[in-house]
Design a protein around this motif. Structure first.
Motif, mmCIF file in Angstrom:
data_model
loop_
_atom_site.group_PDB
_atom_site.id
_atom_site.type_symbol
_atom_site.label_atom_id
_atom_site.label_comp_id
_atom_site.label_asym_id
_atom_site.label_seq_id
_atom_site.Cartn_x
_atom_site.Cartn_y
_atom_site.Cartn_z
ATOM 1 N N ASP A 1 0.854 -1.270 -0.008
ATOM 2 C CA ASP A 1 -0.114 -0.097 -0.202
ATOM 3 C C ASP A 1 0.895 1.188 0.121
ATOM 4 N N LEU B 1 0.447 3.943 1.506
ATOM 5 C CA LEU B 1 0.527 4.559 2.803
ATOM 6 C C LEU B 1 1.712 3.735 3.440
ATOM 7 N N ILE B 2 1.701 2.330 3.252
ATOM 8 C CA ILE B 2 2.984 1.762 3.985
ATOM 9 C C ILE B 2 4.164 2.167 3.461
ATOM 10 N N ALA C 1 4.924 5.062 2.602
ATOM 11 C CA ALA C 1 5.231 6.352 3.239
ATOM 12 C C ALA C 1 5.938 6.206 4.531
ATOM 13 N N VAL C 2 5.551 5.172 5.263
ATOM 14 C CA VAL C 2 6.383 5.198 6.785
ATOM 15 C C VAL C 2 7.402 4.269 6.722
ATOM 16 N N GLU C 3 7.682 3.638 5.451
ATOM 17 C CA GLU C 3 8.938 3.046 5.414
ATOM 18 C C GLU C 3 10.412 3.811 5.290
ATOM 19 N N ASN D 1 11.155 -1.933 3.536
ATOM 20 C CA ASN D 1 11.923 -2.159 4.797
ATOM 21 C C ASN D 1 12.283 -3.701 5.106
ATOM 22 N N SER D 2 11.759 -4.633 4.497
ATOM 23 C CA SER D 2 12.216 -6.209 4.735
ATOM 24 C C SER D 2 13.069 -6.348 3.672
ATOM 25 N N ARG E 1 17.835 -2.100 4.419
ATOM 26 C CA ARG E 1 17.437 -0.680 4.838
ATOM 27 C C ARG E 1 17.981 -0.418 6.227
ATOM 28 N N GLN F 1 7.761 -3.623 8.555
ATOM 29 C CA GLN F 1 8.666 -3.357 9.785
ATOM 30 C C GLN F 1 9.373 -2.176 9.614
ATOM 31 N N PHE G 1 12.504 0.502 11.796
ATOM 32 C CA PHE G 1 13.796 0.372 12.595
ATOM 33 C C PHE G 1 13.546 1.406 13.683
ATOM 34 N N ILE H 1 0.238 -1.045 10.296
ATOM 35 C CA ILE H 1 -0.038 0.480 10.191
ATOM 36 C C ILE H 1 -1.721 0.696 10.086
ATOM 37 N N LEU I 1 4.515 4.764 16.344
ATOM 38 C CA LEU I 1 4.439 5.735 15.133
ATOM 39 C C LEU I 1 3.337 6.656 15.097
ATOM 40 N N ARG J 1 -0.412 12.392 7.893
ATOM 41 C CA ARG J 1 -1.226 11.095 6.674
ATOM 42 C C ARG J 1 -2.062 10.390 7.566
ATOM 43 N N LEU K 1 -1.707 8.540 10.065
ATOM 44 C CA LEU K 1 -1.364 6.935 10.330
ATOM 45 C C LEU K 1 -0.789 7.081 11.899
#
Lengths: 117, 210
Positions: free
Chosen positions: A3, A5-6, A8-10, A55-56, A78, B14, B16, B27, B179, B184, B186
């Motif tokens: 996604d 949105l995912i 975006a946070v990675e 991230n994985s 990463r 995941q 860090f 999320i 987080l 956003r 989130l």
């Protein structure tokens, strides 16, 4: 397919990790914390696997330690713990996972060097 | 103070932490929610806050729902859920965002688990099933005996057996917020939460202290 949105946070790609390919001979410099002080550990070997996945994402490095014992380490591409990765040389390989190297020793475990790119 | 939100599960990844360790994170797209009603002990017999989440086309709602929201000049909202609170200074019409949570908070997440349909006792209750070899047939995933013989002559109520599994309300307690992204909307919590991606979840302040 992850996604947006995912994504975006990675974490962004670790700029100290270049684009790796299977067969690359690399030096991985890893930050290690021992109690209060931090030091850099080096791990040198052949990339036998590259996995994508945000991230994985990870890659596995194989080296043959003393007494012919194979050692494999998988790193998260990463991870902020990776100080840097140096590519020494590329190899000519015909598959994406070089697991066949595990069954080979000595001269049979060599890979033909690739000079372009 | 209200520490609750309605959200949508986005998925897992995941991230860090400061030490560089990778931690599993779910999320959630949480809020923005609007206070649609405040229930008080005097008026309703209990005190709670009703929150609304996810704007929709007005045609999606019934006239009654629209009227209920219009009272506080709110946009059409798809989901309305109540959160029990002792007291609150929130007024109807106010907005609640992920900023009510901060990194390190412990939360309980409630959702509807993925439906598994009619499941056998092995999957549903972790029974061992029967022997797979030694001349056995048709016994691999059998539940075994459910009761004794003539006495009591029936199966006790509540005996575990095959049946419908999943698609029920599940709460996971004491998850850590790792987080918060107000931009956003989130929220990231450590660990897994119930339900499929896109499923509706309620986020509450943790009931139990860790």
């Amino acid at each position: 397919m992850s996604d947006p949105l995912i994504q975006a946070v990675e974490a962004p790609d670790n700029e100290n990790v270049p684009q790796l390919r299977p067969g690359d001979l690399v030096n991985v410099y890893l930050r290690i914390k021992e109690g209060a002080n931090e030091r850099i550990q080096e791990f040198k070997g052949t990339v036998i696997r590259v996995r994508r996945g945000g991230n994985s994402a990870s890659f596995t490095v194989r080296r043959v330690a003393s007494n012919g014992i194979g050692v494999e380490r998988t790193f998260l591409a990463r991870s902020p713990r990776i100080e840097k990765v140096e590519v020494q040389r590329h190899s000519h390989v015909r598959r994406s996972k070089l697991y066949f190297l595990r069954d080979r020793t000595g001269k049979r475990a060599r890979l033909r060097q690739k000079f372009d790119a | 103070m209200l520490k609750g939100l309605i959200g949508k599960k986005i998925g897992m990844t995941q991230i860090f932490d400061d030490g560089g360790a990778a931690i599993p994170v779910t999320i959630i797209e949480a809020g923005p929610c609007y206070v649609t009603q405040v229930r008080t002990a005097g008026n309703d017999g209990y005190s709670a806050i009703q929150l609304g989440f996810q704007e929709v086309h007005p045609r999606r709602l019934t006239g009654g729902e629209l009227g209920h929201l219009k009272r506080n000049e709110l946009p059409p909202l798809r989901f309305l859920r109540e959160f029990r609170v002792k007291e609150t200074e929130l007024k109807p019409g106010e907005k609640v965002t992920v900023e009510v949570f901060e990194k390190g908070d412990a939360v309980d997440v409630t959702g509807t688990s993925k439906g598994k349909g009619f499941a056998g006792a092995v999957k549903r209750h972790g029974f061992s099933g029967g022997p797979k070899t030694h001349g056995q047939s048709d016994r691999w995933r059998a539940p075994g005996a459910r009761s004794s013989g003539t006495t009591p002559g029936r199966v006790f109520k509540g005996m575990r057996g095959p049946g419908h599994m999943g698609n029920q309300q599940v709460t996971v307690q004491g998850l850590k917020v790792v987080l918060v992204d107000p931009e956003r909307n989130l929220l990231g919590v450590r660990g897994a939460i119930p339900g499929p991606k896109g499923g509706l979840v309620l986020i509450n302040e943790a009931r139990k202290a860790r």
